[in-house]
Design a protein around this motif. Structure first.
Motif, PDB file in Angstrom:
ATOM      1  N   ASP B 178      -6.664   3.813  18.053  1.00 46.53           N
ATOM      2  CA  ASP B 178      -5.617   2.783  18.018  1.00 46.53           C
ATOM      3  C   ASP B 178      -4.397   3.368  18.741  1.00 46.53           C
ATOM      4  OD1 ASP B 178      -4.011   0.653  17.549  1.00 46.53           O
ATOM      5  OD2 ASP B 178      -3.891   0.906  15.370  1.00 46.53           O
ATOM      6  N   THR B 179      -4.506   3.376  20.058  1.00 48.73           N
ATOM      7  CA  THR B 179      -3.560   4.094  20.917  1.00 48.73           C
ATOM      8  C   THR B 179      -2.107   3.669  20.701  1.00 48.73           C
ATOM      9  OG1 THR B 179      -5.359   4.140  22.515  1.00 48.73           O
ATOM     10  CG2 THR B 179      -3.173   4.749  23.327  1.00 48.73           C
ATOM     11  N   ILE B 180      -1.901   2.379  20.445  1.00 48.17           N
ATOM     12  CA  ILE B 180      -0.526   1.883  20.307  1.00 48.17           C
ATOM     13  C   ILE B 180      -0.183   1.514  18.869  1.00 48.17           C
ATOM     14  CG2 ILE B 180      -0.302   1.161  22.714  1.00 48.17           C
ATOM     15  CD1 ILE B 180      -0.935  -1.744  21.759  1.00 48.17           C
ATOM     16  N   HIS B 206      -8.956   7.429  15.430  1.00 46.72           N
ATOM     17  CA  HIS B 206      -7.673   8.020  15.840  1.00 46.72           C
ATOM     18  C   HIS B 206      -6.589   6.968  15.604  1.00 46.72           C
ATOM     19  CE1 HIS B 206      -5.158  10.553  18.642  1.00 46.72           C
ATOM     20  NE2 HIS B 206      -4.579   9.381  18.868  1.00 46.72           N
ATOM     21  N   PHE B 207      -5.736   7.234  14.609  1.00 46.44           N
ATOM     22  CA  PHE B 207      -4.727   6.236  14.250  1.00 46.44           C
ATOM     23  C   PHE B 207      -3.308   6.758  14.446  1.00 46.44           C
ATOM     24  CE2 PHE B 207      -8.329   4.950  11.438  1.00 46.44           C
ATOM     25  CZ  PHE B 207      -8.547   3.704  12.007  1.00 46.44           C
ATOM     26  N   HIS B 208      -2.468   5.880  14.950  1.00 45.33           N
ATOM     27  CA  HIS B 208      -1.025   6.126  14.971  1.00 45.33           C
ATOM     28  C   HIS B 208      -0.398   5.245  13.895  1.00 45.33           C
ATOM     29  CE1 HIS B 208      -0.510   8.439  18.841  1.00 45.33           C
ATOM     30  NE2 HIS B 208      -1.790   8.125  18.856  1.00 45.33           N
ATOM     31  N   ASN B 209       0.692   5.738  13.297  1.00 45.43           N
ATOM     32  CA  ASN B 209       1.326   4.971  12.217  1.00 45.43           C
ATOM     33  C   ASN B 209       2.503   4.136  12.728  1.00 45.43           C
ATOM     34  OD1 ASN B 209       1.361   4.260   9.462  1.00 45.43           O
ATOM     35  ND2 ASN B 209       3.159   5.580   9.136  1.00 45.43           N
ATOM     36  N   ASN B 212       3.216   1.283  10.480  1.00 40.11           N
ATOM     37  CA  ASN B 212       2.981   1.564   9.058  1.00 40.11           C
ATOM     38  C   ASN B 212       1.607   1.141   8.553  1.00 40.11           C
ATOM     39  OD1 ASN B 212       4.742   3.124   7.477  1.00 40.11           O
ATOM     40  ND2 ASN B 212       6.332   1.552   7.553  1.00 40.11           N
ATOM     41  N   THR B 213       0.640   1.018   9.468  1.00 45.65           N
ATOM     42  CA  THR B 213      -0.706   0.664   9.022  1.00 45.65           C
ATOM     43  C   THR B 213      -1.710   1.814   9.191  1.00 45.65           C
ATOM     44  OG1 THR B 213      -1.331  -0.232  11.199  1.00 45.65           O
ATOM     45  CG2 THR B 213      -0.367  -1.780   9.615  1.00 45.65           C
ATOM     46  N   GLY B 214      -1.255   2.949   9.710  1.00 46.69           N
ATOM     47  CA  GLY B 214      -2.186   4.022  10.070  1.00 46.69           C
ATOM     48  C   GLY B 214      -2.952   4.611   8.899  1.00 46.69           C
ATOM     49  N   TYR B 215      -2.272   4.822   7.782  1.00 48.61           N
ATOM     50  CA  TYR B 215      -2.950   5.424   6.630  1.00 48.61           C
ATOM     51  C   TYR B 215      -3.918   4.435   5.978  1.00 48.61           C
ATOM     52  CZ  TYR B 215       0.445   9.075   7.425  1.00 48.61           C
ATOM     53  OH  TYR B 215       1.184  10.063   8.016  1.00 48.61           O
ATOM     54  N   ILE B 249      -0.941   9.697  12.518  1.00 53.82           N
ATOM     55  CA  ILE B 249      -0.848   9.887  11.078  1.00 53.82           C
ATOM     56  C   ILE B 249      -0.780  11.392  10.815  1.00 53.82           C
ATOM     57  CG2 ILE B 249      -1.927   7.702  10.460  1.00 53.82           C
ATOM     58  CD1 ILE B 249      -4.560   9.168   9.997  1.00 53.82           C
ATOM     59  N   ALA B 250      -0.066  11.756   9.751  1.00 59.21           N
ATOM     60  CA  ALA B 250       0.192  13.176   9.482  1.00 59.21           C
ATOM     61  C   ALA B 250      -0.952  13.786   8.682  1.00 59.21           C
ATOM     62  CB  ALA B 250       1.495  13.337   8.707  1.00 59.21           C
ATOM     63  N   THR B 251      -1.357  14.984   9.089  1.00 55.18           N
ATOM     64  CA  THR B 251      -2.487  15.631   8.423  1.00 55.18           C
ATOM     65  C   THR B 251      -2.217  15.846   6.934  1.00 55.18           C
ATOM     66  OG1 THR B 251      -2.943  16.733  10.520  1.00 55.18           O
ATOM     67  CG2 THR B 251      -4.101  17.569   8.588  1.00 55.18           C
ATOM     68  N   GLU B 252      -0.986  16.268   6.586  1.00 56.93           N
ATOM     69  CA  GLU B 252      -0.723  16.562   5.171  1.00 56.93           C
ATOM     70  C   GLU B 252      -0.678  15.295   4.318  1.00 56.93           C
ATOM     71  OE1 GLU B 252       1.289  17.073   7.766  1.00 56.93           O
ATOM     72  OE2 GLU B 252       3.406  17.235   7.187  1.00 56.93           O
ATOM     73  N   ASP B 253      -0.137  14.207   4.874  1.00 55.83           N
ATOM     74  CA  ASP B 253      -0.111  12.960   4.105  1.00 55.83           C
ATOM     75  C   ASP B 253      -1.528  12.409   3.953  1.00 55.83           C
ATOM     76  OD1 ASP B 253       2.580  13.441   4.300  1.00 55.83           O
ATOM     77  OD2 ASP B 253       3.115  11.483   5.134  1.00 55.83           O
ATOM     78  N   LEU B 254      -2.330  12.542   5.010  1.00 56.95           N
ATOM     79  CA  LEU B 254      -3.727  12.130   4.939  1.00 56.95           C
ATOM     80  C   LEU B 254      -4.482  12.977   3.921  1.00 56.95           C
ATOM     81  CD1 LEU B 254      -6.037  10.378   6.050  1.00 56.95           C
ATOM     82  CD2 LEU B 254      -6.343  12.078   7.871  1.00 56.95           C
ATOM     83  N   ALA B 255      -4.238  14.284   3.942  1.00 64.43           N
ATOM     84  CA  ALA B 255      -4.925  15.184   3.001  1.00 64.43           C
ATOM     85  C   ALA B 255      -4.577  14.821   1.564  1.00 64.43           C
ATOM     86  CB  ALA B 255      -4.557  16.642   3.290  1.00 64.43           C
ATOM     87  N   TYR B 256      -3.305  14.486   1.325  1.00 66.76           N
ATOM     88  CA  TYR B 256      -2.898  14.046  -0.020  1.00 66.76           C
ATOM     89  C   TYR B 256      -3.667  12.791  -0.426  1.00 66.76           C
ATOM     90  CZ  TYR B 256      -0.199  11.869  -3.727  1.00 66.76           C
ATOM     91  OH  TYR B 256       0.157  11.267  -4.912  1.00 66.76           O
ATOM     92  N   ALA B 257      -3.677  11.796   0.460  1.00 66.56           N
ATOM     93  CA  ALA B 257      -4.332  10.523   0.131  1.00 66.56           C
ATOM     94  C   ALA B 257      -5.827  10.724  -0.095  1.00 66.56           C
ATOM     95  CB  ALA B 257      -4.086   9.497   1.235  1.00 66.56           C
ATOM     96  N   LEU B 258      -6.441  11.581   0.702  1.00 66.55           N
ATOM     97  CA  LEU B 258      -7.878  11.820   0.542  1.00 66.55           C
ATOM     98  C   LEU B 258      -8.169  12.520  -0.784  1.00 66.55           C
ATOM     99  CD1 LEU B 258      -8.800  12.926   4.182  1.00 66.55           C
ATOM    100  CD2 LEU B 258      -9.427  10.768   3.064  1.00 66.55           C
ATOM    101  N   ARG B 259      -7.368  13.541  -1.102  1.00 66.31           N
ATOM    102  CA  ARG B 259      -7.614  14.259  -2.358  1.00 66.31           C
ATOM    103  C   ARG B 259      -7.472  13.317  -3.546  1.00 66.31           C
ATOM    104  NH1 ARG B 259      -3.150  17.673  -4.795  1.00 66.31           N
ATOM    105  NH2 ARG B 259      -3.086  15.824  -6.067  1.00 66.31           N
TER     106      ARG B 259
END
Lengths: 310, 310
Positions: B178-180, B206-209, B212-215, B249-259
């Motif tokens: 989602d390039t844009i 591959h998402f960009h936020n 505010n929809t990336g996560y 999307i940020a790796t740490e925010d993604l890691a939080y959401a996944l955990r």
């Protein structure tokens, strides 16, 4: 995924948003913000809070705000109340609905409201009874449904049991609040499953985007049949327990995501961006909302299917 | 919702992140950033891009970066390549995998790569063949899978057809980008449905936020069986087509959401926050990532179920 076809947006920027911003804005600005949000299609607005002005100085002008807002058929103004005195003020000010909060953990209930959960439920029952006597609809918001800043994890069964007690105490709607912004969509699933076992009341959700999960949670709530979602124009607000964090999910970003998901919200996100710009200027902050900076998509095809009616 | 039990994170901050930041950082900083990300559990890293330095000056030190990164079993470094010359450089530099981009619309393909989609697929086939000869795994990233800045809507069937052509041309993995930053979870559903009809290759997203929809998209992709997700430590990066917008999307925010969702990622988000702080200092920006500001949840129960092993 089966998407619901529509969801109701409850605009909470004038209350939850402004209450948690450090800058005080005038009554005139609040009314202009509300007017701009109504122009953008918002039909249900948590406009103010009837609490003691010493406790929440940002809401000291509750009566003046309610006297200034546009009134017409189809618009419903919600006042947050915490006790009988607040309810009297809300009735006198002419709100259409009231919202009262109970909190899912004893520690947070004591620290936030100075009473036990049992006392808070009794207080809710009294507020609910008087509100119904006055002809008003009543929402029970269950604070910290997704986690507590003091006690940590909150079991969905605990939230469901509290929802049942609030339903028994007269709630017309149950709002599940992620007060500190810790939830994920899997939590939405667990809470919907648990609460649906004890009550068929309409479910409303209140998300903060504190850890970048708010929009995911909101879209999951819609997919799970939520009747209403709270959001704030511009994403203003925050939480006194996470001062550096972002606030409520933003109404315009939510409206964008809903439209692109084929979910009707009745909102014009271009006009929402104008409303957000108004409050951004007054607060002198950079909004957490992104749509106003990124722009709409698609950008130049006004006639396409899925555009909001305006 | 059925959650997959695990997803692989592809760290793209060193490439997509830094390529789209206006501040140039030194090779030493890039290597330190990569080292910190590896310390946090990242095992697959898009480390650099082998493009002409006049075109992307941020990536002019590709060989030096690859010479400096920690190498050990289980770590896989990806180089982005755009042509045969880039592939030769990537092979010489010792990457473990290559990634090559084709774009879903003719206009974007011409503007971004100076060739038609058909030419881009032929170029991908040539890169893929040479990469396989060199023993490297090859990813085809389909840019603008969720929407194009020039042509607007992109049909999932168009993306699926391109995925099929890339699979025929030798791709070992399909990445939908989602390039844009315009997509929503319903788009993820539609794309997974369409692409799954034409190929059983592992799917990466591959998402960009940007809006505010990336996560929400990332979590939906996991629920729909995505094998891998791109993210950048700190959420750095962005897109030249939406300069004011947030990045990956940020790796740490993604890691939080996944955990919190019960999905294993192998990442330690506390160490990820340290990696993000390192690059934040160097870039002198305020990161779009939120976890570092908001803090973990629950805050003080290190022994709880669901904590990442460290």
């Amino acid at each position: 995924m089966a998407w619901e076809s529509a969801v109701e947006i409850v605009e909470v920027g004038p209350r939850d948003g402004l209450q948690n911003e450090s800058t005080l804005v005038t009554t005139e600005v609040k009314v202009a913000y509300i007017r701009a949000l109504v122009d953008a299609g918002v039909r249900r607005i948590e406009a103010t809070s009837f609490v003691h002005p010493r406790r929440v100085p940002q809401m000291a002008d509750a009566e003046a705000v309610m006297a200034g807002v546009p009134r017409r058929a189809g618009l419903s103004y919600i006042g947050l109340v915490v006790n009988g005195r607040g309810l009297e003020r809300a009735l006198d000010a002419g709100v259409d609905e009231v919202n009262a909060v109970v909190v899912a953990t004893e520690t947070f209930s004591q620290r936030n409201q100075g009473m036990s959960i049992a006392e808070a439920v009794r207080s809710f029952a009294a507020i609910s009874g008087s509100a119904h006597d006055g002809g008003l609809r009543v929402t029970a918001t269950i604070g910290s449904s997704f986690g507590c800043p003091f006690e940590g994890e909150v079991a969905p069964a605990t939230v469901a049991e509290l929802a049942r007690r609030c339903a028994d105490a007269g709630a017309d709607e149950i709002a599940l609040a992620d007060t500190i912004g810790v939830g994920v969509p899997a939590d939405v699933d667990r809470l919907v499953d648990a609460v649906r076992e004890v009550t068929g009341l309409p479910l409303r959700f209140h998300f903060h985007n504190t850890r970048n999960t708010g929009y995911a949670n909101a879209l999951r709530a819609v997919a799970r049949g939520a009747a209403a979602l709270d959001s704030s124009g511009g994403g203003i607000g925050g939480c006194p327990f996470a001062p550096a964090a972002t606030g409520n999910i933003a109404t315009e970003d939510l409206a964008y995501a809903l439209r692109r998901s084929g979910v009707a919200s009745g909102l014009d996100h271009h006009k929402l961006i104008d409303a957000a710009a108004l409050i951004e200027r007054e607060l002198g902050i950079r909004l957490p909302a992104l749509l106003g900076r990124a722009g709409d998509f698609p950008a130049a095809q006004p006639g396409r299917t899925g555009d909001v009616p305006s």
